[in-house]
Design a protein around this motif. Sequence first.
Motif, PDB file in Angstrom:
ATOM      1  N   THR A 194     -10.653  -9.163   8.379  1.00  0.00           N
ATOM      2  CA  THR A 194      -9.459  -9.847   8.892  1.00  0.00           C
ATOM      3  C   THR A 194      -9.050 -10.974   7.949  1.00  0.00           C
ATOM      4  O   THR A 194      -7.865 -11.124   7.605  1.00  0.00           O
ATOM      5  CB  THR A 194      -9.722 -10.406  10.300  1.00  0.00           C
ATOM      6  OG1 THR A 194     -10.071  -9.326  11.179  1.00  0.00           O
ATOM      7  CG2 THR A 194      -8.487 -11.118  10.846  1.00  0.00           C
ATOM      8  N   ASP A 195     -10.024 -11.749   7.504  1.00  0.00           N
ATOM      9  CA  ASP A 195      -9.714 -12.852   6.593  1.00  0.00           C
ATOM     10  C   ASP A 195      -9.328 -12.347   5.204  1.00  0.00           C
ATOM     11  O   ASP A 195      -8.435 -12.913   4.552  1.00  0.00           O
ATOM     12  CB  ASP A 195     -10.893 -13.812   6.502  1.00  0.00           C
ATOM     13  CG  ASP A 195     -10.843 -14.869   7.600  1.00  0.00           C
ATOM     14  OD1 ASP A 195     -10.140 -14.639   8.605  1.00  0.00           O
ATOM     15  OD2 ASP A 195     -11.497 -15.921   7.457  1.00  0.00           O
ATOM     16  N   ILE A 196      -9.994 -11.299   4.726  1.00  0.00           N
ATOM     17  CA  ILE A 196      -9.599 -10.711   3.439  1.00  0.00           C
ATOM     18  C   ILE A 196      -8.159 -10.229   3.518  1.00  0.00           C
ATOM     19  O   ILE A 196      -7.367 -10.418   2.582  1.00  0.00           O
ATOM     20  CB  ILE A 196     -10.547  -9.557   3.055  1.00  0.00           C
ATOM     21  CG1 ILE A 196     -11.926 -10.106   2.676  1.00  0.00           C
ATOM     22  CG2 ILE A 196      -9.974  -8.758   1.881  1.00  0.00           C
ATOM     23  CD1 ILE A 196     -12.990  -9.034   2.504  1.00  0.00           C
ATOM     24  N   GLY A 197      -7.800  -9.609   4.641  1.00  0.00           N
ATOM     25  CA  GLY A 197      -6.429  -9.142   4.817  1.00  0.00           C
ATOM     26  C   GLY A 197      -5.418 -10.263   4.707  1.00  0.00           C
ATOM     27  O   GLY A 197      -4.366 -10.119   4.076  1.00  0.00           O
ATOM     28  N   ALA A 198      -5.741 -11.409   5.314  1.00  0.00           N
ATOM     29  CA  ALA A 198      -4.828 -12.554   5.251  1.00  0.00           C
ATOM     30  C   ALA A 198      -4.729 -13.108   3.838  1.00  0.00           C
ATOM     31  O   ALA A 198      -3.635 -13.427   3.351  1.00  0.00           O
ATOM     32  CB  ALA A 198      -5.296 -13.641   6.217  1.00  0.00           C
ATOM     33  N   ARG A 199      -5.865 -13.217   3.168  1.00  0.00           N
ATOM     34  CA  ARG A 199      -5.857 -13.813   1.830  1.00  0.00           C
ATOM     35  C   ARG A 199      -5.210 -12.894   0.798  1.00  0.00           C
ATOM     36  O   ARG A 199      -4.454 -13.356  -0.063  1.00  0.00           O
ATOM     37  CB  ARG A 199      -7.291 -14.155   1.404  1.00  0.00           C
ATOM     38  CG  ARG A 199      -7.941 -15.262   2.215  1.00  0.00           C
ATOM     39  CD  ARG A 199      -9.206 -15.786   1.538  1.00  0.00           C
ATOM     40  NE  ARG A 199     -10.191 -14.746   1.319  1.00  0.00           N
ATOM     41  CZ  ARG A 199     -11.207 -14.463   2.122  1.00  0.00           C
ATOM     42  NH1 ARG A 199     -11.369 -15.161   3.247  1.00  0.00           N
ATOM     43  NH2 ARG A 199     -12.088 -13.510   1.817  1.00  0.00           N
ATOM     44  N   VAL A 200      -5.506 -11.604   0.869  1.00  0.00           N
ATOM     45  CA  VAL A 200      -4.985 -10.680  -0.135  1.00  0.00           C
ATOM     46  C   VAL A 200      -3.583 -10.204   0.221  1.00  0.00           C
ATOM     47  O   VAL A 200      -2.673 -10.221  -0.607  1.00  0.00           O
ATOM     48  CB  VAL A 200      -5.936  -9.477  -0.306  1.00  0.00           C
ATOM     49  CG1 VAL A 200      -5.364  -8.475  -1.316  1.00  0.00           C
ATOM     50  CG2 VAL A 200      -7.309  -9.942  -0.753  1.00  0.00           C
ATOM     51  N   GLY A 201      -3.395  -9.751   1.448  1.00  0.00           N
ATOM     52  CA  GLY A 201      -2.112  -9.172   1.827  1.00  0.00           C
ATOM     53  C   GLY A 201      -1.011 -10.192   2.043  1.00  0.00           C
ATOM     54  O   GLY A 201       0.145  -9.949   1.691  1.00  0.00           O
ATOM     55  N   PRO A 209       3.898  -2.558  -3.129  1.00  0.00           N
ATOM     56  CA  PRO A 209       2.608  -1.873  -3.300  1.00  0.00           C
ATOM     57  C   PRO A 209       2.120  -1.788  -4.738  1.00  0.00           C
ATOM     58  O   PRO A 209       0.932  -1.558  -4.963  1.00  0.00           O
ATOM     59  CB  PRO A 209       2.875  -0.482  -2.720  1.00  0.00           C
ATOM     60  CG  PRO A 209       4.355  -0.306  -2.804  1.00  0.00           C
ATOM     61  CD  PRO A 209       4.939  -1.671  -2.582  1.00  0.00           C
ATOM     62  N   ALA A 210       3.017  -1.962  -5.724  1.00  0.00           N
ATOM     63  CA  ALA A 210       2.562  -1.979  -7.118  1.00  0.00           C
ATOM     64  C   ALA A 210       1.979  -3.339  -7.485  1.00  0.00           C
ATOM     65  O   ALA A 210       1.325  -3.470  -8.520  1.00  0.00           O
ATOM     66  CB  ALA A 210       3.715  -1.637  -8.060  1.00  0.00           C
ATOM     67  N   LYS A 211       2.181  -4.343  -6.621  1.00  0.00           N
ATOM     68  CA  LYS A 211       1.731  -5.704  -6.924  1.00  0.00           C
ATOM     69  C   LYS A 211       0.737  -6.234  -5.898  1.00  0.00           C
ATOM     70  O   LYS A 211      -0.224  -6.904  -6.255  1.00  0.00           O
ATOM     71  CB  LYS A 211       2.945  -6.638  -7.000  1.00  0.00           C
ATOM     72  CG  LYS A 211       4.001  -6.204  -8.011  1.00  0.00           C
ATOM     73  CD  LYS A 211       5.259  -7.036  -7.896  1.00  0.00           C
ATOM     74  CE  LYS A 211       6.359  -6.515  -8.816  1.00  0.00           C
ATOM     75  NZ  LYS A 211       7.620  -7.280  -8.651  1.00  0.00           N
ATOM     76  N   ASN A 212       0.984  -5.967  -4.617  1.00  0.00           N
ATOM     77  CA  ASN A 212       0.107  -6.443  -3.551  1.00  0.00           C
ATOM     78  C   ASN A 212      -1.135  -5.557  -3.500  1.00  0.00           C
ATOM     79  O   ASN A 212      -1.035  -4.340  -3.384  1.00  0.00           O
ATOM     80  CB  ASN A 212       0.841  -6.406  -2.209  1.00  0.00           C
ATOM     81  CG  ASN A 212       0.107  -7.157  -1.114  1.00  0.00           C
ATOM     82  OD1 ASN A 212      -1.102  -7.012  -0.942  1.00  0.00           O
ATOM     83  ND2 ASN A 212       0.841  -7.956  -0.360  1.00  0.00           N
ATOM     84  N   ARG A 213      -2.312  -6.162  -3.569  1.00  0.00           N
ATOM     85  CA  ARG A 213      -3.543  -5.384  -3.714  1.00  0.00           C
ATOM     86  C   ARG A 213      -4.109  -4.861  -2.396  1.00  0.00           C
ATOM     87  O   ARG A 213      -5.023  -4.034  -2.395  1.00  0.00           O
ATOM     88  CB  ARG A 213      -4.613  -6.228  -4.424  1.00  0.00           C
ATOM     89  CG  ARG A 213      -4.309  -6.482  -5.886  1.00  0.00           C
ATOM     90  CD  ARG A 213      -5.493  -7.115  -6.606  1.00  0.00           C
ATOM     91  NE  ARG A 213      -5.719  -8.490  -6.206  1.00  0.00           N
ATOM     92  CZ  ARG A 213      -6.817  -8.919  -5.582  1.00  0.00           C
ATOM     93  NH1 ARG A 213      -7.771  -8.071  -5.290  1.00  0.00           N
ATOM     94  NH2 ARG A 213      -6.945 -10.188  -5.260  1.00  0.00           N
ATOM     95  N   ILE A 247       4.036   2.796  -4.581  1.00  0.00           N
ATOM     96  CA  ILE A 247       2.695   3.380  -4.467  1.00  0.00           C
ATOM     97  C   ILE A 247       2.438   4.309  -5.649  1.00  0.00           C
ATOM     98  O   ILE A 247       1.376   4.275  -6.278  1.00  0.00           O
ATOM     99  CB  ILE A 247       2.543   4.131  -3.128  1.00  0.00           C
ATOM    100  CG1 ILE A 247       2.642   3.166  -1.957  1.00  0.00           C
ATOM    101  CG2 ILE A 247       1.214   4.889  -3.086  1.00  0.00           C
ATOM    102  CD1 ILE A 247       2.802   3.839  -0.600  1.00  0.00           C
ATOM    103  N   ALA A 248       3.415   5.169  -5.957  1.00  0.00           N
ATOM    104  CA  ALA A 248       3.268   6.101  -7.081  1.00  0.00           C
ATOM    105  C   ALA A 248       3.093   5.347  -8.394  1.00  0.00           C
ATOM    106  O   ALA A 248       2.277   5.732  -9.248  1.00  0.00           O
ATOM    107  CB  ALA A 248       4.484   7.017  -7.151  1.00  0.00           C
ATOM    108  N   ILE A 300      -7.665   2.624  -7.879  1.00  0.00           N
ATOM    109  CA  ILE A 300      -6.316   2.210  -8.270  1.00  0.00           C
ATOM    110  C   ILE A 300      -6.144   0.693  -8.164  1.00  0.00           C
ATOM    111  O   ILE A 300      -5.023   0.183  -8.151  1.00  0.00           O
ATOM    112  CB  ILE A 300      -5.217   2.941  -7.470  1.00  0.00           C
ATOM    113  CG1 ILE A 300      -5.266   2.604  -5.986  1.00  0.00           C
ATOM    114  CG2 ILE A 300      -5.310   4.446  -7.691  1.00  0.00           C
ATOM    115  CD1 ILE A 300      -4.086   3.161  -5.183  1.00  0.00           C
ATOM    116  N   GLY A 301      -7.262  -0.013  -8.097  1.00  0.00           N
ATOM    117  CA  GLY A 301      -7.205  -1.469  -8.142  1.00  0.00           C
ATOM    118  C   GLY A 301      -6.817  -2.131  -6.849  1.00  0.00           C
ATOM    119  O   GLY A 301      -6.449  -3.317  -6.840  1.00  0.00           O
ATOM    120  N   LYS A 302      -6.910  -1.418  -5.739  1.00  0.00           N
ATOM    121  CA  LYS A 302      -6.584  -2.003  -4.449  1.00  0.00           C
ATOM    122  C   LYS A 302      -7.814  -2.669  -3.833  1.00  0.00           C
ATOM    123  O   LYS A 302      -8.949  -2.384  -4.199  1.00  0.00           O
ATOM    124  CB  LYS A 302      -6.061  -0.922  -3.492  1.00  0.00           C
ATOM    125  CG  LYS A 302      -4.689  -0.369  -3.865  1.00  0.00           C
ATOM    126  CD  LYS A 302      -3.600  -1.392  -3.659  1.00  0.00           C
ATOM    127  CE  LYS A 302      -2.218  -0.837  -3.949  1.00  0.00           C
ATOM    128  NZ  LYS A 302      -1.163  -1.850  -3.743  1.00  0.00           N
TER     129      LYS A 302
END
Length: 677
Positions: free
Chosen positions: A314-321, A148-152, A21-22, A177-179
Amino acid sequence: MSDTSIEKLAVIGAGNMGSGIAQKMATEGFDVTLVDLDDEKVQRGLEIIRTTLAEGVERKIFRPEQVEAIQSRIRGTADWSDLADVDLVVEAVFEDLDVKRNVFERLEQVCRPDAILATNTSSFLVSDLGDTAKHPERVLGLHYFYHPAKNRLVEVVPGKQTSEAATRAAWTVQELIGKTPIASADASGFVVNRFFVPWLNEAVRLLEEGVADIATIEWAAQKTFGVGMGPFELMNVTGVPIALHAATTLGEHFGPLYAPSDRLAEQVASGDPWPLDGEADEAKLQTVADRMLGVVFYVATALVDEGVSSIEDTDIGARVGLRWPKGPFELINRLGTAAALDLVKGVTARWELAVPKLLAEQATSGEPFHFELVRRTTRDGIATLTINRPDAMNALNEAVVGQLHEAFKAAAADDAVSGIVIAGAGKGFIAGADIRFFVRNLDAGDLDRIQSFTVDGHELLHDLSHCDKPVVARLHGLALGGGLELALACDRIVATPKAVVAFPETGIGIYPGLGGTQRTPRRVGTGLAKWLIYTGQMLPAEQALQIGLVDAVVPYERLDATIADMIATGIEDRQRGETPEPWQPLEELFDDHAVESLRSGGVEVDDEKLAKAAKKVRFKAPLALRIAEKLIDASARTELDAGLRMELDHLHEIFSTEDAYEGLSSLGRRRPEFKGR
């Protein structure tokens, strides 16, 4: 959006999550304090960051000087008094409620009363921490996903007493921070883990019941959900005990369906990873798919029913996370709501649960779920229309254009609205039109649909530019192609320093077809318009301001206030000024030479920068360049509406070329090879 300036960040816990994260915060330009109990733990966290960044250099993600700058923004310490002036702190210690409560107690002693305190918990409710705080209004959840430095993805979770201001400010920081933030109510599992953990657990149940072996379940899950790793391999990578812990927590809150299977507990006790060898039994595909889809469909529709999140998030969470190609509701629509309901009834009958009302009603209607791709919020008389496709960089497709147009017309007709703002969710404004739409229709030979989509886009932009109320484009991140064209149709463009604009079309075989060849020269002159369109040059916001392509560049925290002031004071007609002297040689180069001379290398230029600009033209599509030149030249002698009609007149011509298909279909995979036909 936020009215609060947040500059100094801190992370508590220098383990894998905290250090990641940092690192992400520092990568995006923030000063970060990384805190742990002692210097040894702090140094371990800093070493994790150094290792990750070194890997980034090897993979050419970072340059060495970038890594040096990132590391200079991270300060490790075991002295908690160093947190006295931070604006936002993220707690990322291990999942023990008493330990977390102790952390928050210490933070309240050393941090300012208005500092935002966030927890990265995945197991507890935010209110479990906020209810014991002296200032619960500033406590919320920021649940990051590994790595967390890679997963948006980040889930933003206000507690029962969290203030709206704190939530807005924390959300703003995530975008900075690009999330990709999604909203979640304070419920166990939040959004993604609520359906992802049962997905893992159902895979183990299938194994436990002897329905299929691991190899078959892995293969069936990959095929059904379009993922690179099946549930067992994922558990091996992230840690089988983590799956057990998460399922145990969900089971305590939601009952037996969510509780871990005995086989999962046995695997954790063995200390071994899941064995992944063996051949898949393809005859069992449907059985495995139905079970795993049924559980995901039940949980996803239940959590939306409960108000935990929206179908879109919910769908954004599945696609991004999770990197699923389609989220649960897209999968329901693909299968059909009636068929999805049948699968869910199998789950509810087995576990004696009620069918979620949301799914039952949708199946009765016979219609697919509708996705709200444009959100409208109104504050102090200003309607903000936000395109909500952050994982697709808010790319324009038929649904987005249609919904944005309808939302715009409603806002324009609303007497309570004094001004309208067009914005993009996440880290970008609009990264142009959805290229996949063009490729699909070229494959189908349906040029009329491409024409119709572009006509609809022109009608939207016409209404933006002819509205009686001020219309302002709010630029942060990328504004490319159709995104920049949409912004140019607005009365004003206000950008942050991180905004970047460009016309990449001639590099993918086409030309800007939503007014780019007409509105751009009216803003910056034909010479600079040709330079931008011929080369696809990426232009940072400050340079765009210099040439008049945008109207103001302000820090992110002042973006909304600046727009509000602009709307309140009224917007006069824009008068194009003279090209600034440093830009005049570039303007003259592209004004004085035909595009074919530039493309063929027939123009000799002594100045190194000008020569470099001219050389870029050689790599663009010849036919697209010629049409772009014709259209830009016409802008100087025609009315705007006539020039826009000319853009539409050439659409069939350009999309019929081999170069257009080559450029569009190769995007993101390889450099296109244009043939001039």
